[in-house]
Design a protein around this motif. Structure first.
Motif, mmCIF file in Angstrom:
data_model
loop_
_atom_site.group_PDB
_atom_site.id
_atom_site.type_symbol
_atom_site.label_atom_id
_atom_site.label_comp_id
_atom_site.label_asym_id
_atom_site.label_seq_id
_atom_site.Cartn_x
_atom_site.Cartn_y
_atom_site.Cartn_z
ATOM 1 N N ASP A 131 0.799 -1.225 0.000
ATOM 2 C CA ASP A 131 0.000 0.000 0.000
ATOM 3 C C ASP A 131 0.833 1.277 0.000
ATOM 4 N N SER A 132 2.154 1.162 0.066
ATOM 5 C CA SER A 132 3.009 2.348 0.101
ATOM 6 C C SER A 132 2.913 3.132 -1.207
ATOM 7 N N THR A 133 2.975 4.434 -1.094
ATOM 8 C CA THR A 133 2.902 5.296 -2.282
ATOM 9 C C THR A 133 4.137 6.178 -2.445
ATOM 10 N N ASP A 134 5.087 6.045 -1.501
ATOM 11 C CA ASP A 134 6.249 6.950 -1.545
ATOM 12 C C ASP A 134 7.562 6.199 -1.737
ATOM 13 N N LEU A 135 7.505 5.022 -2.382
ATOM 14 C CA LEU A 135 8.718 4.260 -2.658
ATOM 15 C C LEU A 135 9.225 4.584 -4.065
ATOM 16 N N ALA A 136 10.536 4.645 -4.208
ATOM 17 C CA ALA A 136 11.140 4.989 -5.503
ATOM 18 C C ALA A 136 11.119 3.773 -6.425
ATOM 19 N N GLU A 137 10.398 3.861 -7.526
ATOM 20 C CA GLU A 137 10.261 2.735 -8.459
ATOM 21 C C GLU A 137 11.586 2.371 -9.124
ATOM 22 N N ASP A 138 12.495 3.349 -9.256
ATOM 23 C CA ASP A 138 13.755 3.083 -9.957
ATOM 24 C C ASP A 138 14.906 2.759 -9.009
#
Length: 299
Positions: free
Chosen positions: A43-50
């Motif tokens: 549910d996290s929305t502030d993780l760096a996808e790259d």
């Protein structure tokens, strides 16, 4: 802090069967062992996808973070393709797509980020692997720090191992301390040097023994069956479908010491690879988990 490892070994039944088994072990296993943590990561929305491809922080300091990955192999060329994504609800379905290939290794891991936003404290690592030297076999594994393996958690780990062992007819399974290269402590101190050398013989020679051990049906039969094993005075002895036998020596993990270790060894020693276990240097032993095998030859 030492690491706890759960492992189940069984024969490879083909890519289609492995894809379903691997998905359930990785995802459902993580849900059963670390459900609130897994849901918080998804549910996290502030993780760096790259963050898996660039040298950047994975997210805010102290946040929960995870990844999924799969290595698939082209048997004709031998080329291995590695795929990995930050674990989010959006990315999780990609794992199932990857598992449709010829999987060599697949993992789901959960961490807490350190003060710089990088993977710090490991919380759980689920794995499905085919041994590079023995690809006719599959190893399901789960690893976590010992501090996350209290009495309440031990029940959940035991039930997870039991449920999957009932399904796959294991040639060996255990819950104990993680050892170098995925070896059992008996393999580490008696030999041979690599687990791939013992997997093909694991229905004839028991790979080791721990707080919780699943003895394969062939060896259980040679040892006299469930009744004979139950006579060892263990906390739990349960026959699984197909004839394998689950042994939990003591109610809790910390109780597997001294007399309990010796008693387990005496019951199982006819099935173990012969040899006197080695003791390593004091410096080496100081960095290892507590030894939990009996120092005597089986013959």
């Amino acid at each position: 802090m030492h690491t706890i490892r759960c492992e189940i070994d069984t024969e490879y039944a083909g890519a289609e069967a492995l894809a379903d088994l691997a998905r359930r072990w990785l995802v459902e296993g993580a849900e059963r062992l670390e459900g609130p943590t897994l849901q918080a990561v998804l549910d996290s929305t502030d993780l760096a996808e790259d963050s898996l491809t660039k040298a950047v922080p994975c997210g805010p300091a102290g946040a929960l973070w995870g990844f999924v990955s799969a290595d698939t192999v082209n048997r004709r060329t031998g080329r291995i393709t590695h795929r990995a994504k930050v674990l989010t609800r959006k990315n999780l379905p990609k794992l199932q797509t990857w598992l449709a290939g010829d999987v060599q290794l697949a993992e789901l891991a959960l961490y807490r980020l350190d003060g710089e936003g990088l993977p710090g404290e490991p919380l759980l690592r689920m794995g499905v692997a085919r041994d590079e030297d023995c690809e006719d076999w599959v190893r399901l594994s789960a690893q976590a720090p010992e501090g996350r393996f209290g009495p309440a958690e031990q029940a959940g780990w035991t039930e997870l191992l039991r449920d999957f062992a009932q399904e796959v007819d294991p040639s060996y399974a255990q819950i104990g301390y993680a050892r170098t290269l995925g070896r059992t402590e008996h393999e580490e101190r008696v030999g041979p040097p690599l687990p791939g050398m013992t997997l093909p013989q694991s229905r004839r020679l028991l790979r080791g023994y721990e707080w919780l051990t699943v003895v394969p049906r062939e060896i259980a039969r040679e040892l006299g069956g469930t009744a004979a094993l139950a006579a060892g005075g263990f906390h739990e002895v349960a026959e699984l479908p197909g004839g394998a036998v689950l042994i939990r020596v003591t109610p809790e993990f910390d109780g597997f010491t001294g007399e309990a270790v010796e008693r387990t060894w005496r019951v199982l020693k006819p099935a173990l690879r012969p040899g006197v276990p080695k003791r390593f240097s004091a410096a080496t032993e100081a960095g290892e988990p507590p030894s939990r095998i009996w120092y005597a030859d089986t013959v």
